[in-house]
Design a protein around this motif. Structure first.
Motif, PDB file in Angstrom:
ATOM      1  N   CYS A 174       0.851  -1.070  -0.077  1.00 24.57           N
ATOM      2  CA  CYS A 174      -0.099  -0.106   0.138  1.00 24.57           C
ATOM      3  C   CYS A 174       0.932   1.245  -0.154  1.00 24.57           C
ATOM      4  O   CYS A 174       1.662   1.289   0.841  1.00 24.57           O
ATOM      5  N   CYS A 222      -5.623   3.489   4.474  1.00 24.89           N
ATOM      6  CA  CYS A 222      -6.203   4.458   3.344  1.00 24.89           C
ATOM      7  C   CYS A 222      -7.748   5.039   3.649  1.00 24.89           C
ATOM      8  O   CYS A 222      -8.108   6.245   3.373  1.00 24.89           O
ATOM      9  N   CYS A 236      -7.386  -0.327   2.754  1.00 27.89           N
ATOM     10  CA  CYS A 236      -6.863  -0.743   4.100  1.00 27.89           C
ATOM     11  C   CYS A 236      -7.086   0.282   5.004  1.00 27.89           C
ATOM     12  O   CYS A 236      -7.874   1.392   4.660  1.00 27.89           O
ATOM     13  N   CYS A 260      -7.076   0.873  -3.047  1.00 20.81           N
ATOM     14  CA  CYS A 260      -6.554   0.174  -1.510  1.00 20.81           C
ATOM     15  C   CYS A 260      -7.682   0.598  -0.440  1.00 20.81           C
ATOM     16  O   CYS A 260      -7.770   1.859  -0.429  1.00 20.81           O
TER      17      CYS A 260
HETATM   18 ZN   LIG Z   1      -3.880   1.397   1.708  1.00 20.58          ZN
END
Ligand SMILES: [Zn+2]
Length: 375
Positions: free
Chosen positions: A142, A207, A204, A202
């Protein structure tokens, strides 16, 4: 399609280059004559080749390099460790070739076990550390995470400190393909007529939190993530920021920074979130691989021109050609098309595998362009 072919066609690249015709500082306001309409302006070409690092013996390596130099290549892009470069660079320089360190930037599996949290997470919730898309090595980190930024900055810093290295070449500087080039769909039994959650990155924790602070909304709660301009922009900006960081590391050591990018600015944004027109690099090498998009060789001119126009002379563009999909005659035509579209040179994938007939066709095309290549 073998692994390396798949890797490269989905965005890999490596380059060696010569100092002198690429500005070392990020070229913001250059007025170089790179626009296609200025075709009569004098242009000095620079040609590149992506290479595999298989040095059988020093004699073999020198012979290969000498032949490439004679054919009009000035810079090779090649992956390897510090020891490899310490051997390869002096020999290449003796033959008059630049060596650039070709790296797979975001796609790298070495921390899957040690730092699984560094890896990108899809809209479906799968991490590339555990369940990568398409193929088992598609493990993208990431780009938003501070630890990833520090790790990659340190990696590029180490390469940039190698004596005699001309530059660092960023490949896979992007997210996983949210949409694959159309010719690859049948291979994976896919119809990617829109952005599907399992290929969209992404999402995650980092993010989601960062975007929520910026835009006030969790991207997982957007009714239509692919249609959300700010969320798209967040991904472009996150990669842009990584490029800036890595470019600064290399340029601090007086090394060039180049990038292998998707073929046109529009395709690059749509398929892999690359907004490469804005990148502070010294040159871009778009992979204008017509067969992957079910296009003809003539498309290479249009695609090249789109990139050159969008750059507006801020940096040179070298058109990447995928030789396995080109007969010798077609390679000659492809070179003609790229140069007609305003490219300042060609990059060949990959230098080790061209036949004598391909080299002959390449050299003849450079010659008939009337532009001084391989000086
Ligand atoms: Zn991310």
């Amino acid at each position: 399609m073998n692994r390396r072919t798949f890797l490269h066609t989905l965005g890999a690249g490596a380059v060696f280059g010569r100092h002198g015709d690429i500005p070392l500082s990020p070229p913001q306001h250059s007025s170089r004559d790179s626009k296609p309409e200025k075709r009569n302006a004098p242009v000095s070409l620079k040609n590149w080749a992506w290479m595999r690092g298989d040095i059988k013996s020093m004699d073999d390596w020198r012979r290969k390099l000498a032949a490439m130099r004679a054919a009009g290549i000035e810079a090779i892009l090649i992956g390897g460790g510090a020891d490899f470069y310490r051997t390869a660079i002096p020999a290449a320089r003796l033959e008059g070739l630049e060596v650039h360190a070709w790296i797979f930037t975001m796609m790298r599996g070495e921390h899957v076990k040690t730092h699984p949290e560094w890896y990108a997470v899809s809209r479906r919730g799968d991490s590339t550390a555990e369940k990568p898309p398409y193929v088992d090595y598609y493990r993208f980190m990431c780009p938003a995470r501070d630890e990833v930024k520090q790790y990659l900055a340190g990696y590029v810093r180490g390469l940039a400190q190698i004596d005699g290295l001309a530059g660092v070449h960023l490949d896979y500087i992007r997210y996983p393909d949210v949409i694959l080039p159309v010719a690859l769909w049948p291979k994976y039994n896919l119809v990617q007529d829109k952005e599907y959650p399992e290929f969209d990155y992404c999402y995650c924790r980092v993010c989601r939190d960062r975007f929520k602070r910026q835009a006030g909304v969790d991207p997982l709660e957007l009714p239509n993530p692919p249609g959300h301009a700010a969320w798209l922009r967040y991904r472009y900006d996150t990669i842009n920021e990584m490029v800036r960081l890595l470019a600064e590391e290399a340029q601090a050591q007086k090394k060039l920074v180049t990038a292998a990018v998707f073929p046109t600015p529009a395709i690059a944004r749509a398929l892999v979130r690359q907004d490469w027109v804005r990148w502070p690099v010294n040159a871009v090498l778009p992979m204008v691989y017509q067969a992957f998009y079910k296009e003809e060789v003539a498309w290479i001119e249009r695609a090249t021109r789109e990139g050159v126009s969008a750059l507006g002379g801020r940096m040179p563009l070298y058109t990447g050609l995928y030789v396995p999909d080109l007969t010798p005659d077609a390679l000659g035509s492809a070179v003609d098309c790229a140069l007609a579209g305003g490219a300042q040179g060609i990059s060949l994938f990959q230098g080790n595998t061209l036949t004598a007939a391909h080299w002959e066709a390449f050299t003849a095309a450079i010659k008939r362009s009337g532009k001084s290549g391989g000086a």
